[in-house]
Enzyme design. Structure first.
Site, PDB file in Angstrom:
ATOM      1  N   SER A 231       0.865  -1.176   0.000  1.00  0.00           N
ATOM      2  CA  SER A 231       0.000   0.000   0.000  1.00  0.00           C
ATOM      3  C   SER A 231       0.900   1.223   0.000  1.00  0.00           C
ATOM      4  O   SER A 231       2.048   1.168   0.461  1.00  0.00           O
ATOM      5  CB  SER A 231      -0.886  -0.003   1.253  1.00  0.00           C
ATOM      6  OG  SER A 231      -1.509   1.256   1.443  1.00  0.00           O
TER       7      SER A 231
ATOM      8  N   TYR B 227      -2.101  -1.020  10.680  1.00  0.00           N
ATOM      9  CA  TYR B 227      -2.138  -1.285   9.242  1.00  0.00           C
ATOM     10  C   TYR B 227      -0.935  -0.658   8.544  1.00  0.00           C
ATOM     11  O   TYR B 227      -0.259  -1.309   7.742  1.00  0.00           O
ATOM     12  CB  TYR B 227      -3.441  -0.757   8.641  1.00  0.00           C
ATOM     13  CG  TYR B 227      -3.501  -0.904   7.139  1.00  0.00           C
ATOM     14  CD1 TYR B 227      -3.720  -2.150   6.560  1.00  0.00           C
ATOM     15  CD2 TYR B 227      -3.324   0.197   6.301  1.00  0.00           C
ATOM     16  CE1 TYR B 227      -3.754  -2.292   5.180  1.00  0.00           C
ATOM     17  CE2 TYR B 227      -3.364   0.055   4.925  1.00  0.00           C
ATOM     18  CZ  TYR B 227      -3.585  -1.188   4.372  1.00  0.00           C
ATOM     19  OH  TYR B 227      -3.609  -1.335   3.005  1.00  0.00           O
TER      20      TYR B 227
END
Length: 254
Positions: free
Chosen positions: A133, A147
């Site tokens: 990401s 995360y």
């Protein structure tokens, strides 16, 4: 002989889109995820042979079972896509959910990166794409702390392995896909709504496959996000984290 690709986290979102686009390119597939019925529905709509491999990759034994299934087989492309997120104040978010996130986003990805890279190196060719990401390219992500930390691990690990293989003049490709917001089920699982407009899974996967062809180590789909990540390198770290916090707080439902 048709090429063979393995996709983890294939039951929805980016993983399912990889399956559709690779099948359209003639790849035979192995689809891996927990939700067997979803995998079978996806496979039924594809035009090439699809093996269904239900597995909970939060468990080490299930990761190793997948690796064992691939021993002795030619693997042309492995998409290490399984993962999920969560959003909220670190002191308020659920510990068990975070530990499962670490198990999937970090431990499972680590196991599969190591073991699949060994398979590819033994056969002398192939590609492994870890799905990270743009969060992993940033110094920290307040309100999505765990995360962001897991995705930083993905980017760091992938970049190191890719450099080691380059120094060996290996024909094996290892890269990391680092998208910004993508319009998938990630939102509901992570309890967020994006502050920025997301790209489609179709566009994300097209960029990823193009990046693999070009042997790019870090693939950031979308010009705006790529420019933002480049510009961020020049910001002082404390300022970058403050900006991230402002953006992340907009994602909270509550």
């Amino acid at each position: 002989m048709p090429k063979f690709a393995v996709i983890t986290g294939a039951s929805s979102g980016i993983g399912a889109e990889f399956a559709r686009q690779l099948s359209a390119r003639g790849y035979e597939l192995m689809l891996v995820a927990r939700r067997e019925e979803r995998l079978r529905q996806l496979g039924a709509g594809l035009t090439t042979t699809c093996e269904i491999f239900p597995a909970d990759l939060a468990k080490k034994s299930e990761c190793l079972r997948l690796v064992k299934e691939l021993q002795g087989r030619r693997v042309d492309l492995f998409i290490n896509n399984a993962g999920f997120g969560d959003c909220g104040m670190f002191l308020d978010t659920d510990l068990d959910k975070e530990l499962e996130m670490i198990s999937v986003n970090v431990r499972a990805l680590h196991i599969l990166t190591k073991q699949v890279a060994r398979i590819l190196c033994r056969q002398g060719h192939g590609a492994l794409l870890n799905v990270g990401s743009c969060a992993g390219l940033m110094p920290a992500g307040p309100y999505m702390a765990t995360y962001y930390a897991t995705k930083a691990y993905v980017v760091s690990l992938t970049s190191a392995v890719a450099e080691e293989l380059r120094r060996k003049n290996s024909a094996v490709y290892v890269g990391c896909l680092c998208p910004g917001p993508v319009n998938t089920e990630f939102n509901s699982v992570a309890n967020v709504k994006f502050a920025l407009h997301g790209i489609t899974p179709e566009f994300c996967v097209r960029c990823a496959l193009q990046g693999i062809r070009k042997h790019k180590t870090i693939i950031v789909p979308g010009r705006a996000v790529a420019l933002g990540m480049t510009a961020g390198r020049f910001l002082p770290r404390p300022l970058y984290i403050k900006i991230a916090a402002l953006q992340q707080k907009k994602k909270l439902y509550r």
